[in-house]
Design a protein around this motif. Structure first.
Motif, mmCIF file in Angstrom:
data_model
loop_
_atom_site.group_PDB
_atom_site.id
_atom_site.type_symbol
_atom_site.label_atom_id
_atom_site.label_comp_id
_atom_site.label_asym_id
_atom_site.label_seq_id
_atom_site.Cartn_x
_atom_site.Cartn_y
_atom_site.Cartn_z
ATOM 1 N N PHE A 197 0.806 -1.220 0.000
ATOM 2 C CA PHE A 197 0.000 0.000 0.000
ATOM 3 C C PHE A 197 0.841 1.272 0.000
ATOM 4 C CE2 PHE A 197 -2.147 -3.390 2.423
ATOM 5 C CZ PHE A 197 -3.180 -3.646 1.544
ATOM 6 N N SER A 198 1.931 1.270 -0.756
ATOM 7 C CA SER A 198 2.840 2.417 -0.763
ATOM 8 C C SER A 198 2.339 3.580 -1.600
ATOM 9 C CB SER A 198 4.226 1.989 -1.246
ATOM 10 O OG SER A 198 4.133 1.500 -2.576
ATOM 11 N N ASP A 199 1.332 3.346 -2.440
ATOM 12 C CA ASP A 199 0.729 4.433 -3.212
ATOM 13 C C ASP A 199 -0.774 4.222 -3.256
ATOM 14 O OD1 ASP A 199 0.182 2.528 -5.234
ATOM 15 O OD2 ASP A 199 1.960 3.064 -6.368
ATOM 16 N N SER A 200 -1.482 5.040 -3.976
ATOM 17 C CA SER A 200 -2.953 4.965 -3.985
ATOM 18 C C SER A 200 -3.488 4.167 -5.176
ATOM 19 C CB SER A 200 -3.546 6.372 -3.968
ATOM 20 O OG SER A 200 -3.122 7.089 -5.115
ATOM 21 N N PHE A 201 -2.698 3.215 -5.661
ATOM 22 C CA PHE A 201 -3.140 2.380 -6.770
ATOM 23 C C PHE A 201 -3.201 0.920 -6.360
ATOM 24 C CE2 PHE A 201 -1.684 6.189 -8.787
ATOM 25 C CZ PHE A 201 -2.591 6.382 -9.814
ATOM 26 N N SER A 202 -4.016 0.154 -7.070
ATOM 27 C CA SER A 202 -4.127 -1.279 -6.840
ATOM 28 C C SER A 202 -2.844 -1.969 -7.285
ATOM 29 C CB SER A 202 -5.313 -1.841 -7.636
ATOM 30 O OG SER A 202 -5.014 -1.800 -9.030
ATOM 31 N N LEU A 203 -2.779 -3.240 -7.029
ATOM 32 C CA LEU A 203 -1.730 -4.089 -7.576
ATOM 33 C C LEU A 203 -2.188 -4.559 -8.955
ATOM 34 C CD1 LEU A 203 -1.149 -6.180 -4.340
ATOM 35 C CD2 LEU A 203 0.235 -4.267 -5.152
ATOM 36 N N GLY A 204 -1.443 -5.454 -9.560
ATOM 37 C CA GLY A 204 -1.852 -6.026 -10.838
ATOM 38 C C GLY A 204 -1.220 -5.319 -12.021
ATOM 39 N N GLN A 205 -1.483 -5.876 -13.191
ATOM 40 C CA GLN A 205 -0.889 -5.347 -14.403
ATOM 41 C C GLN A 205 -1.621 -4.107 -14.915
ATOM 42 O OE1 GLN A 205 -0.230 -8.476 -17.260
ATOM 43 N NE2 GLN A 205 0.366 -9.894 -15.649
ATOM 44 N N HIS A 206 -2.896 -3.979 -14.611
ATOM 45 C CA HIS A 206 -3.686 -2.808 -15.022
ATOM 46 C C HIS A 206 -4.221 -2.153 -13.757
ATOM 47 C CE1 HIS A 206 -3.381 -4.034 -19.192
ATOM 48 N NE2 HIS A 206 -3.707 -5.247 -18.807
ATOM 49 N N ARG A 207 -3.386 -1.331 -13.170
ATOM 50 C CA ARG A 207 -3.685 -0.739 -11.869
ATOM 51 C C ARG A 207 -4.790 0.308 -11.969
ATOM 52 N NH1 ARG A 207 1.457 -0.114 -8.450
ATOM 53 N NH2 ARG A 207 0.818 2.031 -8.486
ATOM 54 N N VAL A 208 -5.593 0.391 -10.922
ATOM 55 C CA VAL A 208 -6.644 1.412 -10.850
ATOM 56 C C VAL A 208 -6.412 2.269 -9.611
ATOM 57 C CG1 VAL A 208 -8.353 -0.011 -12.065
ATOM 58 C CG2 VAL A 208 -8.274 -0.041 -9.583
ATOM 59 N N HIS A 209 -6.848 3.501 -9.692
ATOM 60 C CA HIS A 209 -6.724 4.418 -8.562
ATOM 61 C C HIS A 209 -7.720 4.012 -7.483
ATOM 62 C CE1 HIS A 209 -7.250 8.120 -6.192
ATOM 63 N NE2 HIS A 209 -5.941 8.195 -6.387
ATOM 64 N N GLN A 210 -7.285 4.099 -6.224
ATOM 65 C CA GLN A 210 -8.129 3.752 -5.089
ATOM 66 C C GLN A 210 -8.206 4.936 -4.139
ATOM 67 O OE1 GLN A 210 -5.665 0.428 -3.830
ATOM 68 N NE2 GLN A 210 -7.200 -1.006 -4.562
ATOM 69 N N GLU A 211 -9.367 5.099 -3.529
ATOM 70 C CA GLU A 211 -9.514 6.095 -2.471
ATOM 71 C C GLU A 211 -9.026 5.453 -1.177
ATOM 72 O OE1 GLU A 211 -12.996 8.591 -0.189
ATOM 73 O OE2 GLU A 211 -13.421 7.757 -2.160
ATOM 74 N N VAL A 212 -8.083 6.114 -0.500
ATOM 75 C CA VAL A 212 -7.446 5.579 0.697
ATOM 76 C C VAL A 212 -8.028 6.254 1.933
ATOM 77 C CG1 VAL A 212 -5.239 5.257 1.886
ATOM 78 C CG2 VAL A 212 -5.332 5.170 -0.613
ATOM 79 N N GLN A 213 -8.392 5.451 2.938
ATOM 80 C CA GLN A 213 -8.939 5.992 4.187
ATOM 81 C C GLN A 213 -7.886 6.833 4.895
ATOM 82 O OE1 GLN A 213 -10.871 3.203 6.862
ATOM 83 N NE2 GLN A 213 -10.106 4.330 8.620
ATOM 84 N N LYS A 214 -8.248 8.046 5.251
ATOM 85 C CA LYS A 214 -7.324 8.940 5.961
ATOM 86 C C LYS A 214 -7.681 9.086 7.439
ATOM 87 C CE LYS A 214 -5.839 11.680 2.026
ATOM 88 N NZ LYS A 214 -6.310 11.140 0.861
ATOM 89 N N THR A 215 -8.945 8.999 7.771
ATOM 90 C CA THR A 215 -9.389 9.084 9.165
ATOM 91 C C THR A 215 -10.480 8.047 9.379
ATOM 92 O OG1 THR A 215 -11.039 10.763 8.644
ATOM 93 C CG2 THR A 215 -8.893 11.544 9.378
#
Length: 122
Positions: A82-100
């Motif tokens: 979870f080092s960035d806001s993208f999924s794993l895999g070959q075709h990564r998608v942007h994910q909304e990350v919980q901040k609070t």
């Protein structure tokens, strides 16, 4: 799964095996050491989403699993997956990350980067 042309796959935890079965009639393989890195070579061609399970961090304090600090192992999982806001895999998608609210970490409260959501257009 790749033969099915899936838009994404989700793994709901426990990339590592837990403890051995206490019942001799139901033997299980030995637990995966908490020092090992999960094999990600077979990730889906689509986006891959992972949630850490208890075997991946909580159970690491057990002697057979390495006797690690559980929060240190969770921090390790966060760094690996979870080092960035993208999924794993070959075709990564942007994910909304919980901040609070913040979650526990070795150094104190920190963002719960493992808690995510995403939307895919149909």
């Amino acid at each position: 799964m790749n033969s099915q042309d899936l838009a994404f796959t989700a793994h709901d935890g426990d990339l590592k095996r837990a403890t051995e079965s206490p019942a001799p009639s139901r033997p299980r393989p030995a637990p995966t050491p908490c020092t090992s890195r999960p094999c990600l070579s077979q990730l889906a061609e689509g986006a891959g989403h992972v949630t850490p399970g208890d075997n991946d961090w909580t159970d690491c304090d057990r002697a057979k699993n390495g006797g690690f600090n559980s929060l240190e192992r969770l921090d390790h999982e966060r760094a690996v997956f979870f080092s960035d806001s993208f999924s794993l895999g070959q075709h990564r998608v942007h994910q909304e990350v919980q901040k609070t609210p913040l979650c526990l970490g070795v150094s104190g409260p920190e963002p719960c980067v493992e808690n995510r959501r995403w939307t895919l257009a149909a």
